[in-house]
Scaffold this motif. Structure first.
Motif, PDB file in Angstrom:
ATOM      1  N   SER A   1       0.817  -1.222   0.000  1.00  0.00           N
ATOM      2  CA  SER A   1       0.000   0.000   0.000  1.00  0.00           C
ATOM      3  C   SER A   1       0.849   1.269   0.000  1.00  0.00           C
ATOM      4  O   SER A   1       0.466   2.281  -0.607  1.00  0.00           O
ATOM      5  CB  SER A   1      -0.937   0.001   1.212  1.00  0.00           C
ATOM      6  OG  SER A   1      -0.190   0.007   2.425  1.00  0.00           O
ATOM      7  N   ILE A   2       1.994   1.234   0.671  1.00  0.00           N
ATOM      8  CA  ILE A   2       2.847   2.427   0.719  1.00  0.00           C
ATOM      9  C   ILE A   2       3.407   2.737  -0.669  1.00  0.00           C
ATOM     10  O   ILE A   2       3.414   3.887  -1.121  1.00  0.00           O
ATOM     11  CB  ILE A   2       3.995   2.234   1.730  1.00  0.00           C
ATOM     12  CG1 ILE A   2       3.413   2.059   3.139  1.00  0.00           C
ATOM     13  CG2 ILE A   2       4.965   3.412   1.679  1.00  0.00           C
ATOM     14  CD1 ILE A   2       4.454   1.801   4.207  1.00  0.00           C
ATOM     15  N   ALA A   3       3.858   1.685  -1.372  1.00  0.00           N
ATOM     16  CA  ALA A   3       4.371   1.874  -2.727  1.00  0.00           C
ATOM     17  C   ALA A   3       3.268   2.331  -3.665  1.00  0.00           C
ATOM     18  O   ALA A   3       3.462   3.203  -4.521  1.00  0.00           O
ATOM     19  CB  ALA A   3       5.005   0.580  -3.225  1.00  0.00           C
ATOM     20  N   ALA A   4       2.058   1.735  -3.490  1.00  0.00           N
ATOM     21  CA  ALA A   4       0.928   2.125  -4.328  1.00  0.00           C
ATOM     22  C   ALA A   4       0.535   3.581  -4.083  1.00  0.00           C
ATOM     23  O   ALA A   4       0.236   4.329  -5.018  1.00  0.00           O
ATOM     24  CB  ALA A   4      -0.263   1.200  -4.054  1.00  0.00           C
ATOM     25  N   GLU A   5       0.547   3.987  -2.817  1.00  0.00           N
ATOM     26  CA  GLU A   5       0.223   5.373  -2.475  1.00  0.00           C
ATOM     27  C   GLU A   5       1.203   6.338  -3.126  1.00  0.00           C
ATOM     28  O   GLU A   5       0.818   7.403  -3.624  1.00  0.00           O
ATOM     29  CB  GLU A   5       0.244   5.554  -0.952  1.00  0.00           C
ATOM     30  CG  GLU A   5      -0.024   6.982  -0.502  1.00  0.00           C
ATOM     31  CD  GLU A   5       0.154   7.146   0.992  1.00  0.00           C
ATOM     32  OE1 GLU A   5       0.371   8.307   1.426  1.00  0.00           O
ATOM     33  OE2 GLU A   5       0.091   6.153   1.736  1.00  0.00           O
ATOM     34  N   ARG A   6       2.489   5.972  -3.141  1.00  0.00           N
ATOM     35  CA  ARG A   6       3.507   6.824  -3.739  1.00  0.00           C
ATOM     36  C   ARG A   6       3.262   6.993  -5.246  1.00  0.00           C
ATOM     37  O   ARG A   6       3.390   8.090  -5.791  1.00  0.00           O
ATOM     38  CB  ARG A   6       4.889   6.220  -3.492  1.00  0.00           C
ATOM     39  CG  ARG A   6       6.033   7.142  -3.898  1.00  0.00           C
ATOM     40  CD  ARG A   6       7.389   6.492  -3.665  1.00  0.00           C
ATOM     41  NE  ARG A   6       7.546   6.062  -2.299  1.00  0.00           N
ATOM     42  CZ  ARG A   6       7.658   4.790  -1.908  1.00  0.00           C
ATOM     43  NH1 ARG A   6       7.641   3.833  -2.817  1.00  0.00           N
ATOM     44  NH2 ARG A   6       7.806   4.464  -0.646  1.00  0.00           N
ATOM     45  N   ILE A   7       2.869   5.904  -5.903  1.00  0.00           N
ATOM     46  CA  ILE A   7       2.606   5.965  -7.347  1.00  0.00           C
ATOM     47  C   ILE A   7       1.407   6.861  -7.638  1.00  0.00           C
ATOM     48  O   ILE A   7       1.425   7.695  -8.550  1.00  0.00           O
ATOM     49  CB  ILE A   7       2.368   4.550  -7.909  1.00  0.00           C
ATOM     50  CG1 ILE A   7       3.665   3.724  -7.799  1.00  0.00           C
ATOM     51  CG2 ILE A   7       1.905   4.615  -9.365  1.00  0.00           C
ATOM     52  CD1 ILE A   7       3.486   2.262  -8.154  1.00  0.00           C
TER      53      ILE A   7
END
Length: 241
Positions: free
Chosen positions: A198-204
């Motif tokens: 989720s953290i990586a997805a949020e960054r994208i």
């Protein structure tokens, strides 16, 4: 020391003229003035251009200096008093406990935040905000309820935005309004994401749509509305009907 006396016979007019000259040259008596004139003549010196004897000039300067100091002393005392009070205030601030300083900082921050909120509340009460709410939402993309603390009735306000075409979400009791076109872009990007973290997805998402979209995604994940489906390998939104 042997002393000699010189006796001079003058008319009244001569004496008065001599006394006037002595006064003008700064001498207290005619005798002192005459003694000074004789000394000057004996030494081959003339009277100073200023017309004032050196002894009288020194006395005048000393008197002037005392007068100036008398005028400055009251103000000097006030300055010293202000410096003392300022030193005490600085000492009090420096000895405040860190917790107290944090409390003061929070109070100042709340005051700064309350001012624009109060202005927005007055605009809303006058009906100025209702007319451009949708226009502002199109410009900003997302409006979180906690950003509109000046609204007295959030439910009614967000319901009016929904009637005018906005997408309104209720995330754990807090309303979020999203511009319709912005919402479609958000969902399209989310459906294409194959990143389960989720953290990586949020960054994208934040890189493509901005920090506000990243925050929306983060709050939806926290509320269980946005979930990554391992079987499909994509994110799914569980929205109420």
């Amino acid at each position: 020391m042997e002393e000699y006396y010189i006796k001079i016979k003058l008319t009244k007019e001569e004496f008065e003229r001599l006394r006037e000259q002595a006064r003008r040259h700064g001498f207290a008596s005619v005798t002192d003035y005459v003694r000074w004139l004789l000394a000057q003549h004996a030494e081959g010196r003339e009277a100073p251009a200023s017309g004032v004897a050196p002894e009288a000039l020194k006395s005048l300067l000393a008197s002037l200096e005392r007068r100036i100091m008398d005028l400055l002393n009251p103000y000097t005392g006030k300055i010293d008093e202000i410096n003392l009070k300022l030193s005490r205030i600085i000492e009090m601030i420096e000895t405040l406990e860190p917790a107290r300083m944090d409390e003061l900082d929070r109070g100042l921050q709340e005051y700064r935040e309350a001012r624009p909120a109060a202005r927005e509340q007055r605009k809303y009460d006058r009906g100025e905000y209702r007319g451009d709410a949708i226009a502002r939402l199109r410009e900003e993309g997302i409006l979180f309820q906690d950003e509109a603390g000046w609204i007295r009735s959030p439910q009614r306000f967000f319901a009016s935005l929904e009637k005018r075409g906005a997408v309104v979400l209720n995330i754990e009791g807090k309303y979020v309004a999203v511009d319709k076109e912005y919402w479609e872009r958000f969902r399209s990007i989310l459906e294409e994401l194959d990143v389960s973290d989720s953290i990586a997805a949020e960054r994208i998402i934040a890189e493509k749509l901005g920090e506000r979209a990243g925050r929306l995604f983060r709050e939806m994940v926290r509320a269980g509305i946005a979930v990554f489906d391992e079987d499909k390998g994509s994110w799914i939104l569980y929205l109420p009907p």
